[in-house]
Write a protein that holds these residues in place. Structure first.
Motif, short mmCIF file in Angstrom:
data_model
loop_
_atom_site.label_atom_id
_atom_site.label_comp_id
_atom_site.label_asym_id
_atom_site.label_seq_id
_atom_site.Cartn_x
_atom_site.Cartn_y
_atom_site.Cartn_z
N TRP A 45 0.84 -1.18 0.00
CA TRP A 45 0.00 0.00 0.00
C TRP A 45 0.89 1.24 0.00
N PHE A 46 0.55 2.19 -0.85
CA PHE A 46 1.27 3.46 -0.91
C PHE A 46 0.29 4.61 -0.68
N TYR A 47 0.76 5.61 0.06
CA TYR A 47 0.00 6.85 0.17
C TYR A 47 0.77 7.93 -0.57
N ASP A 48 0.16 8.48 -1.59
CA ASP A 48 0.82 9.47 -2.44
C ASP A 48 0.66 10.85 -1.81
N ASP A 49 1.69 11.28 -1.11
CA ASP A 49 1.68 12.60 -0.47
C ASP A 49 2.67 13.53 -1.17
N ASN A 50 2.93 13.25 -2.45
CA ASN A 50 3.92 14.02 -3.20
C ASN A 50 3.41 15.40 -3.59
N ASP A 51 4.35 16.35 -3.69
CA ASP A 51 4.06 17.62 -4.34
C ASP A 51 4.88 17.77 -5.61
N ASP A 52 5.57 16.72 -5.99
CA ASP A 52 6.31 16.67 -7.25
C ASP A 52 5.59 15.71 -8.19
N PRO A 53 5.03 16.19 -9.30
CA PRO A 53 4.26 15.31 -10.19
C PRO A 53 5.07 14.15 -10.74
N ARG A 54 6.40 14.29 -10.84
CA ARG A 54 7.21 13.18 -11.35
C ARG A 54 7.12 11.96 -10.43
N SER A 55 7.11 12.20 -9.12
CA SER A 55 7.00 11.09 -8.17
C SER A 55 5.64 10.41 -8.29
N SER A 56 4.59 11.22 -8.43
CA SER A 56 3.25 10.65 -8.58
C SER A 56 3.13 9.85 -9.87
N GLU A 57 3.76 10.33 -10.92
CA GLU A 57 3.73 9.60 -12.19
C GLU A 57 4.41 8.24 -12.07
#
Length: 284
Positions: A45-57
């Motif tokens: 399980w991952f929680y996407d708390d990124n503010d960098d779109p590259r990490s979310s991608e």
């Protein structure tokens, strides 16, 4: 206790380091832990708390390729002011509260939507060695953390992610030194790389702040709740993760992985006789 295990990582922040964490923690975590865990089915399980779109991608792309990977829905949380600089991490009360809420949301989902036997909580900048889940699970301890090492500011001695008492206190220098050797240890506090048996969470132990206790950090409140409820805390130093605390450590993390992710790597490079002398000098 048998059955599947849920593993939660919270990915957040921007910068080169956040992107590197996404790449290493997703790929390395899924490949190493799933392939190395021969006795347990692991769902990541991952929680996407990124503010960098590259990490979310990166996260989204990997999720489409792995059946055992789930991105948890984002919760409605207060924005954080968490920051990293070139030397250390800067945690505010708001940032700590946000992480506590994310972990509690994961616990709610774990208890409400699965019959998994254990929940493994690991920070996204911690690279876990192959076989860690199997090893920790075989110890059949309600709450146990794998010991890793962090140099919180350049030039300081490396310190562990477990402690004896209070906010981050140790009974003696020997209490720290024992953690650099393979073993199983009773501790008073732990965090960031922790395997928790289901019955602990069913008893209501979580990361919520204790209202009349002014100790900073969500892991401290979890540990105090657990100990007061009769659940002992343990640390294992037979498998040693790598904490990528700063961008400059990425090269060393690759060297550690290239050496087979062995705990001996740390004893040769970090927890050395020079390190021990520096600890003893601080205590004198």
């Amino acid at each position: 206790m048998s059955g599947p295990i849920r593993r939660l990582l919270v990915l957040g922040g921007g910068s080169e380091l956040a992107v590197a964490f996404a790449e290493r923690c997703i790929d390395g975590g899924l490949d190493h832990l799933t392939l190395a865990s021969t006795k347990h089915r692991v769902e990541h399980w991952f929680y996407d708390d990124n503010d960098d779109p590259r990490s979310s991608e990166i996260l989204e792309e990997r999720a489409q390729r792995h059946d055992n990977m789930l991105i948890l829905p984002r919760a409605d949380l207060v924005d954080t002011d968490y920051r990293r600089d070139g030397a250390t991490h800067q945690w505010s009360d708001v940032a700590v509260s946000r992480i506590a809420q994310i972990k509690n949301k994961a616990i709610e989902r774990f208890l409400g939507s699965s019959m998994a036997s254990r929940l493994f909580l690991v920070d996204a900048d911690v690279l876990v060695t192959p076989g860690t889940i199997d090893h920790l699970a075989e110890l059949e301890t309600p709450i146990i953390s794998a010991v890793y090492w962090t140099q919180f500011t350049p030039g300081d001695p490396f310190m562990p992610n477990v402690w004896d008492r209070d906010k981050y206190g140790f009974d003696s220098i020997e209490s720290i030194l024992r953690l650099a050797k393979p073993g199983h240890h009773a501790v008073g506090g732990l965090g960031a790389c922790t395997l928790i048996e289901r019955h602990v969470l069913e008893a209501g132990i979580d990361f919520s702040p204790i209202p009349n206790l002014r100790i900073w950090g969500e892991d401290r409140h979890f540990c105090i709740r657990a100990m007061c409820a009769g659940f002992p805390l343990a640390a294992d130093s037979c498998v040693t993760p790598f904490h990528v605390y700063r961008t400059e450590l990425l090269g060393e993390a690759d060297a550690w992985a290239g050496a087979g992710s062995s705990p001996e790597w740390f004893r040769a490079h970090w927890t050395t006789p020079t390190w021990e002398r520096s600890l003893r000098a601080l205590a004198s």
